[in-house]
Write an enzyme that holds these catalytic residues in place. Structure first.
Site, PDB file in Angstrom:
ATOM      1  N   THR A 100       0.766  -1.115  -0.212  1.00 34.72           N
ATOM      2  CA  THR A 100      -0.140   0.067   0.075  1.00 34.72           C
ATOM      3  C   THR A 100       0.927   1.241  -0.131  1.00 34.72           C
ATOM      4  O   THR A 100       0.451   2.434   0.111  1.00 34.72           O
ATOM      5  CB  THR A 100      -0.889  -0.043   1.116  1.00 34.72           C
ATOM      6  OG1 THR A 100      -0.131   0.087   2.381  1.00 34.72           O
ATOM      7  CG2 THR A 100      -1.758  -1.063   1.217  1.00 34.72           C
ATOM      8  N   GLY A 101       2.005   1.277   0.117  1.00 31.73           N
ATOM      9  CA  GLY A 101       2.998   2.431   0.070  1.00 31.73           C
ATOM     10  C   GLY A 101       2.782   3.121  -1.339  1.00 31.73           C
ATOM     11  O   GLY A 101       2.504   2.663  -2.469  1.00 31.73           O
ATOM     12  N   GLN A 153       5.290   4.176  -3.607  1.00 23.84           N
ATOM     13  CA  GLN A 153       6.043   3.399  -4.785  1.00 23.84           C
ATOM     14  C   GLN A 153       5.189   2.230  -5.084  1.00 23.84           C
ATOM     15  O   GLN A 153       5.504   2.050  -6.428  1.00 23.84           O
ATOM     16  CB  GLN A 153       7.557   3.301  -4.296  1.00 23.84           C
ATOM     17  CG  GLN A 153       7.959   4.843  -4.049  1.00 23.84           C
ATOM     18  CD  GLN A 153       9.671   4.761  -3.809  1.00 23.84           C
ATOM     19  OE1 GLN A 153      10.138   3.545  -3.489  1.00 23.84           O
ATOM     20  NE2 GLN A 153      10.305   5.858  -3.991  1.00 23.84           N
ATOM     21  N   GLU A 192      18.349   0.534  -2.443  1.00 20.84           N
ATOM     22  CA  GLU A 192      19.909   0.987  -2.343  1.00 20.84           C
ATOM     23  C   GLU A 192      20.051   1.013  -0.867  1.00 20.84           C
ATOM     24  O   GLU A 192      19.436   0.885  -0.119  1.00 20.84           O
ATOM     25  CB  GLU A 192      19.899   2.145  -3.207  1.00 20.84           C
ATOM     26  CG  GLU A 192      19.959   2.205  -4.528  1.00 20.84           C
ATOM     27  CD  GLU A 192      20.349   3.337  -5.287  1.00 20.84           C
ATOM     28  OE1 GLU A 192      21.534   3.689  -5.328  1.00 20.84           O
ATOM     29  OE2 GLU A 192      19.473   4.537  -5.291  1.00 20.84           O
ATOM     30  N   TYR A 235      19.104   0.149 -19.579  1.00 15.14           N
ATOM     31  CA  TYR A 235      18.012   0.939 -20.365  1.00 15.14           C
ATOM     32  C   TYR A 235      18.808   1.271 -21.610  1.00 15.14           C
ATOM     33  O   TYR A 235      17.781   1.192 -22.790  1.00 15.14           O
ATOM     34  CB  TYR A 235      17.746   2.050 -19.672  1.00 15.14           C
ATOM     35  CG  TYR A 235      17.132   1.762 -18.242  1.00 15.14           C
ATOM     36  CD1 TYR A 235      16.538   0.769 -17.860  1.00 15.14           C
ATOM     37  CD2 TYR A 235      17.167   2.889 -17.415  1.00 15.14           C
ATOM     38  CE1 TYR A 235      15.959   0.428 -16.363  1.00 15.14           C
ATOM     39  CE2 TYR A 235      16.561   2.725 -16.227  1.00 15.14           C
ATOM     40  CZ  TYR A 235      16.324   1.582 -15.464  1.00 15.14           C
ATOM     41  OH  TYR A 235      15.829   1.319 -14.437  1.00 15.14           O
ATOM     42  N   GLU A 242      30.988  -3.719 -14.886  1.00 14.62           N
ATOM     43  CA  GLU A 242      31.747  -2.792 -14.232  1.00 14.62           C
ATOM     44  C   GLU A 242      32.974  -3.324 -13.318  1.00 14.62           C
ATOM     45  O   GLU A 242      33.097  -4.373 -13.123  1.00 14.62           O
ATOM     46  CB  GLU A 242      30.787  -1.754 -13.510  1.00 14.62           C
ATOM     47  CG  GLU A 242      30.255  -2.447 -12.507  1.00 14.62           C
ATOM     48  CD  GLU A 242      29.161  -1.335 -11.989  1.00 14.62           C
ATOM     49  OE1 GLU A 242      28.667  -1.477 -10.643  1.00 14.62           O
ATOM     50  OE2 GLU A 242      28.525  -0.865 -12.645  1.00 14.62           O
ATOM     51  N   HIS A 254      27.564   3.142  -7.566  1.00 12.92           N
ATOM     52  CA  HIS A 254      27.122   1.939  -6.944  1.00 12.92           C
ATOM     53  C   HIS A 254      27.953   1.394  -5.724  1.00 12.92           C
ATOM     54  O   HIS A 254      29.353   1.458  -5.788  1.00 12.92           O
ATOM     55  CB  HIS A 254      27.439   0.740  -7.897  1.00 12.92           C
ATOM     56  CG  HIS A 254      26.333   0.973  -9.148  1.00 12.92           C
ATOM     57  ND1 HIS A 254      26.357   0.392 -10.216  1.00 12.92           N
ATOM     58  CD2 HIS A 254      25.242   1.409  -9.272  1.00 12.92           C
ATOM     59  CE1 HIS A 254      25.542   0.678 -11.397  1.00 12.92           C
ATOM     60  NE2 HIS A 254      24.618   1.346 -10.506  1.00 12.92           N
TER      61      HIS A 254
END
Length: 688
Positions: free
Chosen positions: A54-55, A57, A134, A197, A247, A290
């Protein structure tokens, strides 16, 4: 059972096929996390719940995913029973599993609740969990991985990642920008969200589309790695080409090269691989946005990773917008009737026919040798590290020697465990080739067992007389590592003939996420000396961004959204003869406020002659980004030229806004064209 053997025993289900819950687990033995790889095969059959349903985001994300076609069946809000978005809400995961029988859970629990939510999902044996969060403290996620290793029911994707998506099955767990995805034939696995992306947009433009997008994520420890994603792609009949986005940090790309070598040997007509590796020009030891994007001296460089992949026939490019046309050429070469007839070695088919494309340029080696203080995590001063050791009875000396040895506690990212790192030298140029890692269970006595000590002594090339002193040092290092939530504890040591051990050098790095998220380890983080840090880096940190000042001429200021894209931007500019002044990651989003703050920070560097803005608008709209740039340009009274590359959502509208502004702004769609324009302006060979 080997991972490949596990995958060969099953076939990917049709997108409309419902997989029985019992089929997600083939074994109950301990240490069988690899048996959960098949749980990544999501599709129309996948019943999805949200934890934190229900948040704000989660609600917005669930609406998008449901509209896309994802079979969301409900969610969890602690202590609440009801309805949300027309779907049931249960008070806990146990009840949700009982009532909704989910195959997967998207975890959108705010703050420090992410780890508890993951543990609850594992306890209730949800086959697939995806965590986007994160800044999860390293030692919290190590505890999660210790749990995962001892079971065979639950697979994790993440954390710190966009999630996982299957285009043919219209199933999305995460926040991937859906307008760029198209049913197709390319599987993509990536550490970086923004670079993934770019890869999606490139393959869609080329008419290829995608099958799966699987996020490895940018944390130190990944729930799902490259090789595990490869096993899905290998056995998915729709996947014809594979893209890897890596990376700096860890050895996942080296493990991938080994997997590809074996795959090429056992496969008559292997699927072609392409890759891009970010961080070629990143300074040693820096965390580049990162949490996991840093290289220790005993880890491979980005160039070494590229060389390992190219040796196995992987086509490595310098920018992801080249993936689309490049993969089209590789797939055109993949003809089953001619497979193996003209090959001169593993992956040779991938290399043939690719000579007409611009290959990855050779980059300079200058900045990769620069060592600077760490800001994203905390590195304390050597005398402070010595204090921690002497308090525990460890002898130290300030007299270093060319004969010093290396002994460290770090993380083995492939084993997903803490590890002892030992080498019979402390010479930086030899550490990668001569060091060995010895993983051990978190919070166990394994690190100082007789068997472990014997291996460490053999690696250090010292006599058994040093065993008691080395055991004591390791016990104290492990205690500091766990109790103070360290990332890496590196010591240079001296061992005398009679077995005495002294520490002659120390660099201790601690996890700032534990402090920022929970205010743990306040005593360690009180040692931070902000006054001695680069002012621009501190200013960026206050805005929630990561800025790294690059050495040298530094005529091009960079503003980029996303750590992987920011690393790649710096790499690609240098490859084309440019001189970037900085790395700047605005974060996954680029709002008008972050853009304005970025311009202010970048232009505070007097070396900067032009600003290069490289933004991929995923969830952020291109026109909003463009308007933010105009506002920042006017509010700050900028009088230096700005080159803007906008790709993504509403990209054409954003480019038009920039082009028609009447300001010293240039708008581009192509990275190559934008980069060349910035380089020409910085060098004075073009006028603004």
């Amino acid at each position: 059972m080997a991972r490949t053997a596990v995958l060969r025993s099953w076939r990917a289900p049709a997108a409309s096929t419902r997989i029985p819950r019992s089929s997600f687990s083939t074994t109950t033995r301990l240490g069988a996390y690899e048996d959960t790889i098949k749980n990544l095969m999501i599709g129309k059959h996948t019943r999805v719940i949200y934890q934190g349903f229900t948040g704000r985001q989660a609600t917005a994300n669930a609406k998008e995913s449901i509209e896309y076609g994802t079979n969301v069946v409900g969610g969890v809000k602690p202590g609440t029973t009801g309805e949300h978005l027309g779907l049931p809400v249960l008070p806990n995961v146990r009840e949700a599993v009982k009532e909704l029988k989910p195959d997967a859970s998207a975890i959108y629990v705010p703050g420090n609740g992410t780890v508890a939510a993951m543990e609850e999902a594992i306890e209730n044996e949800i086959p697939l969990i995806m965590a986007v969060a994160e800044h999860i403290p390293l030692h919290d996620i190590m505890r999660v991985h210790q749990i995962l290793r001892t079971q065979s029911k639950t697979r994790l994707v993440g954390a710190n990642c966009p999630g996982i998506i299957n285009t043919w099955g219209r199933c999305r767990l995460g926040f991937q920008p859906l307008p760029f995805f198209k049913e197709g034939n390319v599987g993509i696995v990536a550490k970086s969200g923004t670079l993934s992306y770019e890869a999606v947009a490139s393959t869609t433009r080329a008419g290829l589309g995608q099958t799966y997008g699987i996020s490895m994520g940018g944390d130190i420890l990944a729930g799902t790695n490259f090789n595990e994603a490869f096993e899905v792609f290998e056995h998915d009949e729709k996947t014809e080409g594979i893209i890897l986005i890596g990376e700096i940090g860890g050895r996942a790309e080296l493990d991938a090269a080994e997997w590809i070598r074996e795959y090429n040997k056992r496969t008559a007509n292997p699927k072609p691989f392409m890759a891009v590796i970010g961080g070629i020009e990143s300074p040693l030891g820096r965390v580049m946005g990162h949490a996991g994007a840093f290289r220790s001296p005993f880890e491979a460089t980005a160039r070494e990773k590229i060389a390992a992949l190219e040796k196995e026939g992987v086509v490595v490019v310098d920018h992801p917008e080249k993936f689309g046309e490049g993969m089209k050429k590789l797939l055109a070469q993949r003809n089953p009737r001619s497979a193996g007839k003209a090959a001169s070695g593993p992956g040779a088919m991938q290399r043939r026919g690719y000579h007409t494309m611009r290959r990855r340029p050779i980059l300079s080696a200058s900045s990769s040798k620069v060592t600077v203080d760490q800001k994203r995590t905390l590195i304390i001063k050597q005398h402070e590290s010595f204090d921690l050791l002497t308090q525990r009875g460890i002898k130290t000396t300030g007299n270093s020697s060319a004969n010093d040895l290396l002994l460290a506690i770090s993380v083995d990212r492939s084993a997903r465990q803490p590890a002892i790192v030992a080498a019979p030298t402390s010479e930086p140029s030899q550490l990668f080739s001569r060091s060995r890692r010895f993983p051990f269970e978190y919070r166990s006595k394994d690190a100082t067992s007789d068997a472990m000590l014997s291996q460490v002594i053999q690696t250090l090339e010292v006599s058994d007389s040093a065993k008691p002193a080395l055991k004591n040092l390791l016990e104290q290092l492990v205690d500091i590592y766990v109790s103070k939530e360290a990332v890496v504890l590196r010591t240079n040591i001296q061992v005398s003939e009679d077995g005495e051990v002294k520490v002659s050098g120390a660099q201790f790095r601690f996890d700032d996420a534990a402090f920022r998220s929970s205010k743990r380890q306040e005593d360690i983080h009180a040692l931070r000396d902000i006054d001695g840090e680069v002012p621009e880096e501190v200013a960026a940190e206050k805005e929630g961004m990561v800025y790294v000042k690059m050495p040298g001429e530094g005529t091009i200021g960079t503003i980029v959204n996303g750590a992987g894209l920011a690393m790649n931007t710096v790499d690609a500019l240098i490859a084309r003869g440019g001189h970037p002044a900085n790395f700047l990651d605005t974060g996954g989003k680029a709002t008008k406020d972050t853009i304005k703050a970025s311009f202010k920070i970048v232009t505070s560097d007097p070396r900067v002659k032009v600003i290069f803005v490289n933004i991929f608008g995923g969830l952020t709209l291109g026109d909003m980004i463009a308007n933010g740039i105009l506002l920042a340009f006017k509010d700050l009274g900028l009088n230096i030229p700005v080159v803007v590359r906008i790709r993504g959502t509403n990209e054409k509208l954003g480019q038009d806004i920039i082009s028609n502004s009447g300001l010293k702004l240039d708008a581009y769609d192509s990275f190559d064209e934008a980069a060349q324009r910035a380089i020409d302006l910085a060098s004075g060979t073009a006028s603004a």
